[in-house]
Design a protein around this motif. Structure first.
Motif, PDB file in Angstrom:
ATOM      1  N   PRO A  44       0.802  -1.238   0.000  1.00  0.00           N
ATOM      2  CA  PRO A  44       0.000   0.000   0.000  1.00  0.00           C
ATOM      3  C   PRO A  44       0.829   1.279   0.000  1.00  0.00           C
ATOM      4  CG  PRO A  44      -0.012  -1.020   2.165  1.00  0.00           C
ATOM      5  CD  PRO A  44       0.665  -1.997   1.249  1.00  0.00           C
ATOM      6  N   LEU A  45       2.052   1.238   0.526  1.00  0.00           N
ATOM      7  CA  LEU A  45       2.845   2.461   0.617  1.00  0.00           C
ATOM      8  C   LEU A  45       3.324   2.942  -0.747  1.00  0.00           C
ATOM      9  CD1 LEU A  45       4.976   1.744   3.816  1.00  0.00           C
ATOM     10  CD2 LEU A  45       2.949   3.189   3.597  1.00  0.00           C
ATOM     11  N   GLN A  46       3.279   2.074  -1.765  1.00  0.00           N
ATOM     12  CA  GLN A  46       3.757   2.469  -3.089  1.00  0.00           C
ATOM     13  C   GLN A  46       2.931   3.595  -3.696  1.00  0.00           C
ATOM     14  OE1 GLN A  46       4.236  -0.637  -5.936  1.00  0.00           O
ATOM     15  NE2 GLN A  46       6.029  -1.530  -4.911  1.00  0.00           N
ATOM     16  N   ILE A  47       1.629   3.599  -3.414  1.00  0.00           N
ATOM     17  CA  ILE A  47       0.765   4.600  -4.055  1.00  0.00           C
ATOM     18  C   ILE A  47       1.092   6.013  -3.592  1.00  0.00           C
ATOM     19  CG2 ILE A  47      -1.085   2.914  -4.252  1.00  0.00           C
ATOM     20  CD1 ILE A  47      -2.505   4.594  -2.044  1.00  0.00           C
ATOM     21  N   PHE A  48       1.622   6.157  -2.362  1.00  0.00           N
ATOM     22  CA  PHE A  48       1.954   7.491  -1.857  1.00  0.00           C
ATOM     23  C   PHE A  48       3.269   7.994  -2.452  1.00  0.00           C
ATOM     24  CE2 PHE A  48      -0.506   5.325   1.485  1.00  0.00           C
ATOM     25  CZ  PHE A  48      -1.605   6.169   1.527  1.00  0.00           C
ATOM     26  N   GLN A  49       4.095   7.089  -2.966  1.00  0.00           N
ATOM     27  CA  GLN A  49       5.356   7.474  -3.564  1.00  0.00           C
ATOM     28  C   GLN A  49       5.218   7.800  -5.042  1.00  0.00           C
ATOM     29  OE1 GLN A  49       7.879   4.143  -2.769  1.00  0.00           O
ATOM     30  NE2 GLN A  49       7.795   4.392  -0.539  1.00  0.00           N
ATOM     31  N   GLN A  50       4.081   7.378  -5.640  1.00  0.00           N
ATOM     32  CA  GLN A  50       3.892   7.583  -7.070  1.00  0.00           C
ATOM     33  C   GLN A  50       3.352   8.967  -7.405  1.00  0.00           C
ATOM     34  OE1 GLN A  50       1.318   4.361  -8.191  1.00  0.00           O
ATOM     35  NE2 GLN A  50       2.896   2.784  -7.861  1.00  0.00           N
ATOM     36  N   GLY A  51       2.733   9.618  -6.448  1.00  0.00           N
ATOM     37  CA  GLY A  51       2.117  10.908  -6.714  1.00  0.00           C
ATOM     38  C   GLY A  51       3.127  12.054  -6.700  1.00  0.00           C
ATOM     39  N   THR A  52       2.612  13.225  -6.975  1.00  0.00           N
ATOM     40  CA  THR A  52       3.450  14.437  -6.981  1.00  0.00           C
ATOM     41  C   THR A  52       3.344  15.214  -5.678  1.00  0.00           C
ATOM     42  OG1 THR A  52       1.656  15.694  -8.033  1.00  0.00           O
ATOM     43  CG2 THR A  52       3.266  14.630  -9.489  1.00  0.00           C
ATOM     44  N   ASN A  53       2.589  14.682  -4.723  1.00  0.00           N
ATOM     45  CA  ASN A  53       2.392  15.394  -3.467  1.00  0.00           C
ATOM     46  C   ASN A  53       3.693  15.445  -2.663  1.00  0.00           C
ATOM     47  OD1 ASN A  53      -0.125  14.866  -4.524  1.00  0.00           O
ATOM     48  ND2 ASN A  53      -1.109  14.765  -2.547  1.00  0.00           N
ATOM     49  N   GLU A  54       3.748  16.440  -1.792  1.00  0.00           N
ATOM     50  CA  GLU A  54       4.900  16.584  -0.904  1.00  0.00           C
ATOM     51  C   GLU A  54       4.835  15.511   0.186  1.00  0.00           C
ATOM     52  OE1 GLU A  54       6.591  19.806   2.371  1.00  0.00           O
ATOM     53  OE2 GLU A  54       5.001  20.373   0.952  1.00  0.00           O
ATOM     54  N   ILE A  55       5.908  14.733   0.317  1.00  0.00           N
ATOM     55  CA  ILE A  55       5.953  13.634   1.280  1.00  0.00           C
ATOM     56  C   ILE A  55       7.026  13.929   2.313  1.00  0.00           C
ATOM     57  CG2 ILE A  55       6.334  11.175   1.617  1.00  0.00           C
ATOM     58  CD1 ILE A  55       5.396  10.702  -1.201  1.00  0.00           C
ATOM     59  N   GLN A  56       6.645  13.861   3.579  1.00  0.00           N
ATOM     60  CA  GLN A  56       7.568  14.057   4.689  1.00  0.00           C
ATOM     61  C   GLN A  56       7.692  12.749   5.456  1.00  0.00           C
ATOM     62  OE1 GLN A  56       6.225  16.841   7.649  1.00  0.00           O
ATOM     63  NE2 GLN A  56       8.231  16.989   8.650  1.00  0.00           N
ATOM     64  N   SER A  57       8.909  12.257   5.598  1.00  0.00           N
ATOM     65  CA  SER A  57       9.149  11.001   6.313  1.00  0.00           C
ATOM     66  C   SER A  57       9.862  11.303   7.617  1.00  0.00           C
ATOM     67  CB  SER A  57       9.987  10.051   5.455  1.00  0.00           C
ATOM     68  OG  SER A  57      10.220   8.839   6.141  1.00  0.00           O
ATOM     69  N   VAL A  58       9.248  10.882   8.739  1.00  0.00           N
ATOM     70  CA  VAL A  58       9.835  11.153  10.050  1.00  0.00           C
ATOM     71  C   VAL A  58       9.921   9.857  10.841  1.00  0.00           C
ATOM     72  CG1 VAL A  58       8.918  13.503  10.085  1.00  0.00           C
ATOM     73  CG2 VAL A  58       7.600  11.653  11.107  1.00  0.00           C
ATOM     74  N   GLN A  59      10.832   9.859  11.797  1.00  0.00           N
ATOM     75  CA  GLN A  59      11.014   8.719  12.688  1.00  0.00           C
ATOM     76  C   GLN A  59      10.486   9.103  14.064  1.00  0.00           C
ATOM     77  OE1 GLN A  59      12.406   6.147  11.038  1.00  0.00           O
ATOM     78  NE2 GLN A  59      12.111   4.650  12.673  1.00  0.00           N
ATOM     79  N   ILE A  60       9.773   8.171  14.702  1.00  0.00           N
ATOM     80  CA  ILE A  60       9.236   8.444  16.033  1.00  0.00           C
ATOM     81  C   ILE A  60       9.894   7.508  17.029  1.00  0.00           C
ATOM     82  CG2 ILE A  60       7.275   6.864  15.715  1.00  0.00           C
ATOM     83  CD1 ILE A  60       5.600   8.837  17.421  1.00  0.00           C
ATOM     84  N   SER A  61      10.314   8.047  18.154  1.00  0.00           N
ATOM     85  CA  SER A  61      10.982   7.258  19.194  1.00  0.00           C
ATOM     86  C   SER A  61       9.959   6.691  20.169  1.00  0.00           C
ATOM     87  CB  SER A  61      12.003   8.121  19.934  1.00  0.00           C
ATOM     88  OG  SER A  61      11.361   9.221  20.562  1.00  0.00           O
ATOM     89  N   ALA A  62      10.445   5.890  21.113  1.00  0.00           N
ATOM     90  CA  ALA A  62       9.550   5.246  22.074  1.00  0.00           C
ATOM     91  C   ALA A  62       8.852   6.241  22.988  1.00  0.00           C
ATOM     92  CB  ALA A  62      10.335   4.234  22.906  1.00  0.00           C
ATOM     93  N   ASP A  63       9.481   7.408  23.229  1.00  0.00           N
ATOM     94  CA  ASP A  63       8.849   8.403  24.101  1.00  0.00           C
ATOM     95  C   ASP A  63       7.978   9.385  23.330  1.00  0.00           C
ATOM     96  OD1 ASP A  63      10.792   9.751  22.742  1.00  0.00           O
ATOM     97  OD2 ASP A  63      11.792  10.564  24.520  1.00  0.00           O
TER      98      ASP A  63
END
Length: 389
Positions: A105-124
């Protein structure tokens, strides 16, 4: 509590078929009033899932994606925390869509022209960078590890925080790869499973035919030793027009002898000898001379009940030339060793007897009802019934 139970039952029902495809992962969608409920057992290709997301978003929608490294429906259904599901906050959502099988399912969000922000979340709950929700943007929040209970709490906290800043949010919870490969498990199980037993055939041309899967002998009540029977021969000394003796030799060990008797149109095994010791069947069986005999477990015992012989899935048939056939190459119709009155038949007869008794008892009661022999006359004197009546 009721919502959590329904949520867990739903996941258990779809857990098995959802893992058949190796690249499929489950997906939760919520956040917009227009989110539609989809069939729980359907499988979505990447393009079909993209069409579903497209129908829920526009240039004013902020898409928030929570992505696990590995996620399968087995994680959703089997993860428990104090007897409750680890995904308590997801279970509480009143309006959500659950798709158990979505192909990447994540492939469809990479195919578009929209701005994509990828962040990492820690345990806290700390983010690697700040998320600013805005229309048309996409943010992917990546989780580490498999502490699904804490991830569920972080999802609820971050979603509510961003929704307070920007109301038009579509939230998606899914995984990058499945954590459980059902197809591999099935393949390994099949490879580990033993091949089914192939019936072994013993024959004496135009005289005797026998097929069996297992022949075991040993002390009664203990583990029996399996013996392979290799060759069958007719013993002319023990045979006549109405009797037949077949000697069967094994790969090693003593000889097995079967003595058949033909009388009044039926045949039976009158004697079985192994290692010069006779074995007996508890119940004598008479078979029509044109029939074969089949039994899934044919058991013989010595007279003192100390030794036992078992034929597993055996079918045999002797042949006498007087039957009028010149060749004997296959079994006749099978006569099975199942008793005439099975437990099911006895249960049915018992129930019928109970119904007959109840019905007869009711009929007797009805026959004892007596019709009134006196009737009240509205114009006459009132009837008085005395104790004697």
């Amino acid at each position: 509590m009721k919502s959590s139970c329904v949520f867990a039952v739903l996941l258990l029902l779809v857990a098995l078929p959802s893992a058949i495809h190796g690249t499929d992962v489950p997906v939760f969608i919520w956040g917009k009033p227009s989110v539609t409920y989809v069939p729980a057992l359907s499988r979505y290709a990447t393009s079909e899932f993209g069409a579903l997301i497209e129908s829920q978003t526009d240039e004013h929608t902020f898409t928030l994606i929570f992505a696990e490294d590995r996620l399968s429906t087995e994680d959703l259904s089997q993860c428990k925390l104090n007897t409750q599901t680890c995904f308590r906050n997801l279970a509480k959502l009143s309006r959500k869509s659950y798709l158990p099988n979505v192909n990447e399912p994540l492939q469809i969000f990479q195919q578009g022209t929209n701005e994509i922000q990828s962040v990492q979340i820690s345990a806290d709950g700390t983010l690697s960078e700040r998320i600013v929700p805005k229309g048309g943007a996409i943010a992917v929040v990546n989780f580490d590890g498999d502490d699904f209970a804490s991830h569920d709490a972080l999802i609820d906290s971050l979603y509510n925080k961003l929704r307070a800043e920007f109301g038009n949010i579509l939230a998606v919870y899914t995984g990058k790869t499945p954590s459980f490969r059902y197809s591999k498990l099935i393949r390994r199980t099949r490879q580990a499973a033993q091949a089914p037993d192939v019936p072994k055939i013993l024959t004496v041309e135009n005289i005797f035919l026998m097929a069996y899967e297992k022949f075991a002998v040993g002390a009664f009540g203990k583990n029996l030793s399996e013996v392979t029977l290799e060759k069958a021969e007719k013993n002319d000394t023990g045979s006549s027009e109405t009797t037949l003796q077949i000697d069967i030799k094994g790969a090693s060990g003593p000889m097995l002898s079967l003595n058949f008797l033909l009388a009044q149109g039926s045949w039976e095994i009158v004697r079985l000898t192994y290692d010069s010791e006779q074995y007996y069947l508890r119940h004598r069986v008479h078979i029509n001379q044109h029939f074969s005999y089949h039994c899934n477990s044919l058991q013989y015992y010595t007279h003192d009940m100390k030794k036992q012989i078992i034929f597993g899935e055996v079918q045999l048939q002797p042949y006498w030339p007087t039957e009028g056939r010149s060749e004997f190459k296959r079994f006749g119709d099978s006569w099975d060793c199942v008793g005439f009155t099975s437990p099911g038949i006895l249960t049915g007869l018992f129930l019928v007897a109970i119904f007959i008794f109840i019905g007869a008892y009711g009929i007797v009661w009805m026959m004892d009802i007596r019709t009134m022999d006196r009737f009240d006359d509205p114009k006459g004197k009132t009837i008085i019934v005395t104790a004697a009546d």
